[in-house]
Design an enzyme around this catalytic site. Structure first.
Site, mmCIF file in Angstrom:
data_model
loop_
_atom_site.group_PDB
_atom_site.id
_atom_site.type_symbol
_atom_site.label_atom_id
_atom_site.label_comp_id
_atom_site.label_asym_id
_atom_site.label_seq_id
_atom_site.Cartn_x
_atom_site.Cartn_y
_atom_site.Cartn_z
ATOM 1 N N ASP A 61 0.832 -1.190 0.000
ATOM 2 C CA ASP A 61 0.000 0.000 0.000
ATOM 3 C C ASP A 61 0.875 1.252 0.000
ATOM 4 O O ASP A 61 1.676 1.469 0.914
ATOM 5 C CB ASP A 61 -0.877 -0.037 1.255
ATOM 6 C CG ASP A 61 -1.927 1.040 1.237
ATOM 7 O OD1 ASP A 61 -2.595 1.191 0.202
ATOM 8 O OD2 ASP A 61 -2.080 1.736 2.252
ATOM 9 N N THR A 94 -2.923 5.728 -4.288
ATOM 10 C CA THR A 94 -1.800 6.468 -3.720
ATOM 11 C C THR A 94 -0.505 6.224 -4.499
ATOM 12 O O THR A 94 0.247 7.163 -4.753
ATOM 13 C CB THR A 94 -1.583 6.099 -2.236
ATOM 14 O OG1 THR A 94 -1.471 4.688 -2.119
ATOM 15 C CG2 THR A 94 -2.758 6.561 -1.407
ATOM 16 N N THR A 95 -0.281 4.969 -4.873
ATOM 17 C CA THR A 95 0.951 4.680 -5.605
ATOM 18 C C THR A 95 0.935 5.373 -6.962
ATOM 19 O O THR A 95 1.920 6.003 -7.368
ATOM 20 C CB THR A 95 1.125 3.167 -5.795
ATOM 21 O OG1 THR A 95 0.857 2.524 -4.563
ATOM 22 C CG2 THR A 95 2.516 2.821 -6.251
ATOM 23 N N ASP A 396 -9.306 0.524 1.690
ATOM 24 C CA ASP A 396 -9.183 1.177 0.378
ATOM 25 C C ASP A 396 -10.450 0.937 -0.424
ATOM 26 O O ASP A 396 -10.991 1.832 -1.074
ATOM 27 C CB ASP A 396 -8.027 0.582 -0.430
ATOM 28 C CG ASP A 396 -6.673 1.127 0.020
ATOM 29 O OD1 ASP A 396 -6.651 1.860 1.025
ATOM 30 O OD2 ASP A 396 -5.666 0.806 -0.633
HETATM 31 P P1 ADP Z 1 -2.516 2.414 -6.119
HETATM 32 O O1 ADP Z 1 -1.881 2.676 -4.787
HETATM 33 O O2 ADP Z 1 -2.221 3.501 -7.071
HETATM 34 O O3 ADP Z 1 -3.948 2.074 -6.032
HETATM 35 P P2 ADP Z 1 -2.161 -0.293 -6.948
HETATM 36 O O4 ADP Z 1 -0.987 -1.150 -6.641
HETATM 37 O O5 ADP Z 1 -3.440 -0.597 -6.303
HETATM 38 O O6 ADP Z 1 -1.715 1.173 -6.677
HETATM 39 O O7 ADP Z 1 -2.350 -0.309 -8.522
HETATM 40 C C1 ADP Z 1 -3.349 0.427 -9.143
HETATM 41 C C2 ADP Z 1 -3.265 0.272 -10.619
HETATM 42 O O8 ADP Z 1 -3.413 -1.091 -10.974
HETATM 43 C C3 ADP Z 1 -4.384 1.013 -11.325
HETATM 44 O O9 ADP Z 1 -3.871 1.618 -12.478
HETATM 45 C C4 ADP Z 1 -5.359 -0.090 -11.676
HETATM 46 O O10 ADP Z 1 -6.143 0.224 -12.794
HETATM 47 C C5 ADP Z 1 -4.423 -1.216 -11.953
HETATM 48 N N1 ADP Z 1 -5.028 -2.548 -11.832
HETATM 49 C C6 ADP Z 1 -5.659 -3.085 -10.775
HETATM 50 N N2 ADP Z 1 -6.053 -4.357 -11.058
HETATM 51 C C7 ADP Z 1 -5.656 -4.614 -12.314
HETATM 52 C C8 ADP Z 1 -5.752 -5.742 -13.185
HETATM 53 N N3 ADP Z 1 -6.322 -6.870 -12.798
HETATM 54 N N4 ADP Z 1 -5.200 -5.638 -14.417
HETATM 55 C C9 ADP Z 1 -4.601 -4.503 -14.784
HETATM 56 N N5 ADP Z 1 -4.470 -3.424 -14.028
HETATM 57 C C10 ADP Z 1 -4.988 -3.459 -12.808
HETATM 58 MG MG MG Z 2 -4.881 0.438 -5.267
#
Ligand code: ADP
Ligand code: MG
Length: 560
Positions: A61, A94-95, A396
């Site tokens: 996270d 957030t990332t 989240d």
């Molecule tokens: P954040 O802290 O930004 O939420 P995450 O590690 O949760 O970081 O990653 C979010 C990103 O991953 C977003 O761009 C989201 O659309 C993408 N994402 C989540 N699940 C999938 C998936 N199954 N396939 C492709 N992209 C995904």
């Molecule tokens: Mg996320």
């Protein structure tokens, strides 16, 4: 002192100006973004953080990582703030927000090297941010609060990559039920009404949604009932003890008759208080303060179940959900003040490892409540690290489902909106005059960093993925993104990767705010050493990462 500059800084303070200041700040900001890059997306890696006390946090996270990292460079701090803002406003993304901020800084650095003035970059970035917001709004799809399928996809997307995968469907459906119940009349979601609780033991699949309030404290007396129906609930902001002034009289107690009278006076004071409660018709009492043993016995005699030292949060929740009006003075208590719970019953949930002081062997649930929309997500899991990470995923998820319901619009995930916006920006750049144009282009490029990182972290060829995605979007496939599991380009709504619009717009705005703020700084006056690259030796020196990571001291030491 006649011709030197007037000295206003102490000897200890340092001053860095112009280009040096700017590049120091840019570098620090970028370094922060770089550290969390590999965690992006469902295939992102986790990080293990060990603080000086040896406590371990394993997480994927973004905001948790940054907060645990104990960043102490002011510019780097601004990037951490991006994550914090994002967390507060939507709870997810957030990332992504931090990666965007990092890319904006990196591209700004290149423009600065070409002698483009920071003011032009700032203007170009601002311009670009407006364009992006418009593009996002354009491509967003409306979502109905009753559309369970899409909302569960939103919930699931926010959970990916956080150890909650095995129970994603179950958790998503719990989150949607909980959030939906917490929608208030004005259409906003009362997220505080959704409680998330951890209980060790069992597996994640045994997690459940409890339609009510979980109360993990015991009644004050063994013989008080833990199973009541149609209970009238008193939320009392005081104690049921002997008042101070009476206790003070103890010192003057001389002979037995006096003592007898003294005890009687105490008991009658307590009995008066209990009488008021009985007269009002309460069945359950939640008291802010303590409850005297003698009073507890009187309460038992009257069939009343009482809890003492109930924290404010719990009293607030029960009051709101049962419709009780909090009472501060028992003399004023009437039946009008009482709330109502259809049932108050005991649930035994074994909490096998005793991490916290309390071992929640059993818990009392307030259910069938008149005010709708309080619920508890009860998480089960074998180890504390797993449970903590699952809780973060669920929290989240509650945030994004709330945002989707409140705003009523969602975007495809998997990098689709970023590519779409990036294309639009390149087109837009043509109509922008002067050097600002370069900044708009730089923004377009920075925006590709998210999708690139998603592909990279999933082990796919990032360049191929970008080229293909851009071609598809150019051809009008607005919702095509990368499936992180297969590396294929797919229609994201069909793939179930969906995010609320707010996640994306907030990310853009906070990333732009932070990066432009850093760009505008051309003078750093500090009381201590801020040099980038230098380790902060006095502070732990626990072997932080080598080079380029200056300003990130202490807590980072154990990162693997
Ligand atoms: P954040 O802290 O930004 O939420 P995450 O590690 O949760 O970081 O990653 C979010 C990103 O991953 C977003 O761009 C989201 O659309 C993408 N994402 C989540 N699940 C999938 C998936 N199954 N396939 C492709 N992209 C995904
Ligand atoms: Mg996320």
């Amino acid at each position: 002192m006649a011709d030197g500059p007037m000295v206003v800084l102490s000897d200890e303070s340092q001053r860095t100006s112009g280009e040096d200041a700017r590049s120091m700040n840019l570098e620090a900001g970028r370094a922060v973004a770089e550290t969390i890059r590999t965690t992006l997306g469902p295939r992102g890696m986790d990080k293990m953080l060990v603080d000086q006390g040896g406590n371990v946090v394993i997480t994927n996270d973004g905001v948790t990582l940054l907060e645990e990292m104990d960043v102490d460079h002011p510019a780097a701090d601004m990037i951490v703030d991006v994550a914090t803002t994002q967390e507060e406003e939507v709870g997810d993304g957030t990332t992504s927000a931090v990666i965007l901020a990092g890319a904006l800084l990196a591209n700004a650095e290149e423009l600065l090297e070409q002698d483009i003035h920071p003011t032009s970059i700032v203007a170009g970035y601002r311009h670009a941010a407006e364009t992006v917001t418009e593009v996002f709004e354009d491509i967003a799809t409306e979502v109905d609060p009753d559309d369970t399928e899409v909302l569960e996809q939103v919930a699931g997307t926010a959970m990916t990559g956080k150890g909650a995968e095995t129970a994603k469907d179950l958790l998503s459906s719990m989150v949607v039920s909980a959030v939906r119940a917490a929608v208030r009349e004005d259409g906003t979601v009362d997220q505080d009404a959704v409680d998330v609780r951890q209980f060790y033991g069992a597996s994640i699949d045994d997690s459940e949604f409890v339609d009510g309030i979980l109360f993990d404290i015991e009644p004050v007396h063994q013989n008080m009932s833990r199973n009541l129906e149609d209970a009238n609930v008193l939320v009392y902001e005081g104690d049921i003890e002997v008042s101070e002034s009476e206790v003070g009289a103890e010192a003057s107690v001389g002979d037995m008759t006096d003592l007898q009278g003294f005890v009687e006076r105490e008991q009658s004071e307590l009995a008066d208080k209990v009488d008021k409660i009985v007269e009002a018709g309460a069945d359950v009492v939640l008291a802010d303060g303590g409850i005297d043993e003698y009073a507890a016995e009187l309460l038992v005699e009257n069939g009343i179940t009482a809890f003492r030292r109930v924290d404010d949060d719990k009293r607030q929740r029960v009051a709101a959900a049962t419709g009780a009006e909090r009472v501060g003075d028992l003399k004023l208590l009437t039946s009008e003040h009482l709330g109502h719970a259809g049932s108050v019953h005991e649930r035994v949930i074994r909490d096998v490892t005793v991490r916290r002081q309390a071992d929640h062997e059993s818990t009392v649930v307030f259910g069938d409540l008149p005010e709708e929309g309080v619920g508890t997500i009860l998480l089960r899991g074998g180890t504390e690290h797993v449970l903590d990470e699952v809780e973060r995923a669920v929290v989240d998820s509650i945030g994004v489902v709330s945002a989707a319901i409140e705003d009523g619009n969602v975007l495809p995930g998997g990098g689709a909106p970023e590519i779409e916006a990036s294309l639009a920006l390149r087109e837009e750049a043509d109509s922008v005059e002067g050097r600002e144009q370069l900044a708009v282009e730089a923004f377009a490029e920075a925006f590709e960093d998210g999708p690139r990182t998603l592909a990279e972290n999933a082990g796919h060829d990032a360049i191929d993925a970008l080229v293909d995605m851009t071609a598809r979007h150019d051809a009008g496939d607005v919702n095509v993104g990368i499936d992180a599991d297969t590396g294929e380009l797919v229609e994201m709504f069909e793939d179930g990767v969906v995010e609320p619009l707010r996640v994306k717009t907030t990310a853009v705005n906070s990333a732009v705010d932070a990066s432009t703020m850093i760009l505008r700084i051309d003078d750093v006056v500090s009381a201590g050493d801020l040099s980038v690259g230098g380790e902060d030796e006095e502070e732990g020196g626990a072997g932080g990462p080598p080079g380029g990571m200056g300003g990130m001291g202490g807590g980072m030491g154990g990162m693997m």
